[in-house]
Design a protein around this motif. Structure first.
Motif: not given
Length: 393
Positions: A90-91, A164-166, A224-228, A292-293
């Motif tokens: 993920g990095i 983070p999302s994870q 990023v927030l939308e992806l989460k 956060n794919a």
């Protein structure tokens, strides 16, 4: 070696006739000596690269040219950045301090920034500080998980921007497992379903910010927030489906098959570990950063694949998803690896593979505990497959 080669080339430049070259005294002996010296150089280089790969097993998954570039530019941030995505799931890049002496945060391809709890010092020994980065990545995510769980237990609202999302999705999975088992034992699944639907409504009504200029001009933090939120919504929709199945099957015990066959998450705060269970298979969550794919949508077929693969690995075997091209076999395996937070290396097989290359790859998998998905495995020659079978056994 270089001087002798240049001398021969200079003679050819002066007179490029074959007969003139053949007439040169001692040419055969010089060429044989050059070949011998080159072979010794290649052997020494292979031993050197093997030593570096043993120190940091993820180097087994990149080619010799990439590894030499990394080793030659150990303290050059720009060069190292371009290779990080080949070494970590993920990095995509990392953030340095002002002096480029420490790594202070890791970034995903989508722009999610995860600050490290302790900065990683960059030294000339690249295999050492990459190993420290891998350890700090896992320690940081582990600490964040228990911070997020503690915040949820205190009743305070967890701010998605702080995690983070994870970690948000893992916390959601742990809390869902805990609350669902309590609802099964208390015979309150219907009330729990209403509660989950209310939670879904909160996620879908969250304002993530908008811009009249379109996605290109939006604030990266809003993207990023939308992806989460999308990841949390997908998980919540699946969880509601699970609760509906439990209700329709009149599940009254956590030992019932309908609950046992679900992928369940458990946290052990005293040991600071996280476990995944599916039927009688149990896996330790390894805290490999996944970025956060976008996630796969859960379907009944996805659950069947997960159940088959987890039971196979529980018995010390593997799994072989079979089906037409483009139906999501590889993506399903990768998604299961994301659920367990394992590095999953996709390896495209071809008939040009030999047992030596595959042996190196298996050595890397065994050394760093990664999973691998062998695409088009049937393309490998039968002779090589025979040797691979012996290596695995």
């Amino acid at each position: 070696v270089d001087d002798d080669f240049r001398s021969i080339m200079a003679d050819i430049a002066k007179d490029n006739r074959v007969l003139s070259l053949v007439g040169r005294a001692g040419l055969r002996n010089v060429l044989v000596q050059l070949l011998d010296q080159l072979q010794r150089c290649q052997k020494s280089l292979n031993e050197f690269l093997e030593e570096k790969r043993s120190a940091f097993p993820r180097f087994y998954f990149i080619g010799d040219d990439d590894l030499l570039e990394i080793l030659g530019q150990a303290t050059n941030p720009a060069v190292i950045q371009s290779h990080l995505k080949k070494l970590f799931a993920g990095i995509h890049s990392v953030e340095f301090d002002q002096d480029c002496a420490h790594i202070i945060a890791m970034k995903s391809l989508e722009g999610e920034v995860v600050p490290l709890k302790r900065p990683v010092v960059i030294t000339t020994e690249v295999e050492v500080w990459l190993g420290l980065l891998a350890d700090e990545m896992k320690d940081t995510l582990k600490e964040m998980l228990f911070e997020c769980l503690s915040a949820g237990k205190r009743g305070s609202v967890v701010n998605p921007a702080n995690f983070p999302s994870q970690i948000l999705c893992l916390t959601e999975g742990i809390q869902f497992t805990e609350r669902c088992e309590a609802a099964i034992c208390g015979r309150t699944l219907t009330e729990f379903q209403i509660e989950m639907e209310g939670q879904l409504g909160n996620y879908t009504s969250t304002d993530v910010g908008s811009s009249s200029g379109g996605t290109a001009e939006r604030d990266p933090a809003a993207v990023v927030l939308e992806l989460k939120l999308k990841a949390l919504i997908l998980d919540t929709v699946h969880n509601i489906d699970v609760v509906q199945k439990l209700i329709s099957n009149d599940t009254k015990s956590i030992d019932d098959w309908m609950w046992q066959k679900q992928l369940r998450f458990y946290a052990n705060a005293s040991k600071e570990t996280c476990l995944l269970r599916m039927c009688d298979a149990e896996f330790l969550y390894t805290f490999e950063y996944q970025g956060n794919a976008p996630k796969l949508v859960h379907t009944p077929l996805t659950d069947k694949c997960y159940l088959t693969l987890t039971q196979g690995m529980h018995m010390g075997l593997g799994g072989n998803p079979y089906g037409p091209a483009g139906t999501g076999k590889t993506e399903t395996v990768k998604d299961l690896a994301k659920a367990v937070a394992k590095q999953c290396v996709v390896f495209n097989c071809s008939d040009g593979l030999d047992y030596i290359a595959l042996g190196k790859f298996f050595k890397g998998l065994a050394s760093c505990g990664a999973w691998s998905c062998f695409d088009e495995f049937n393309r490998i020659d039968l002779e090589v497959l025979s040797v691979v079978a012996q290596q695995i056994m």
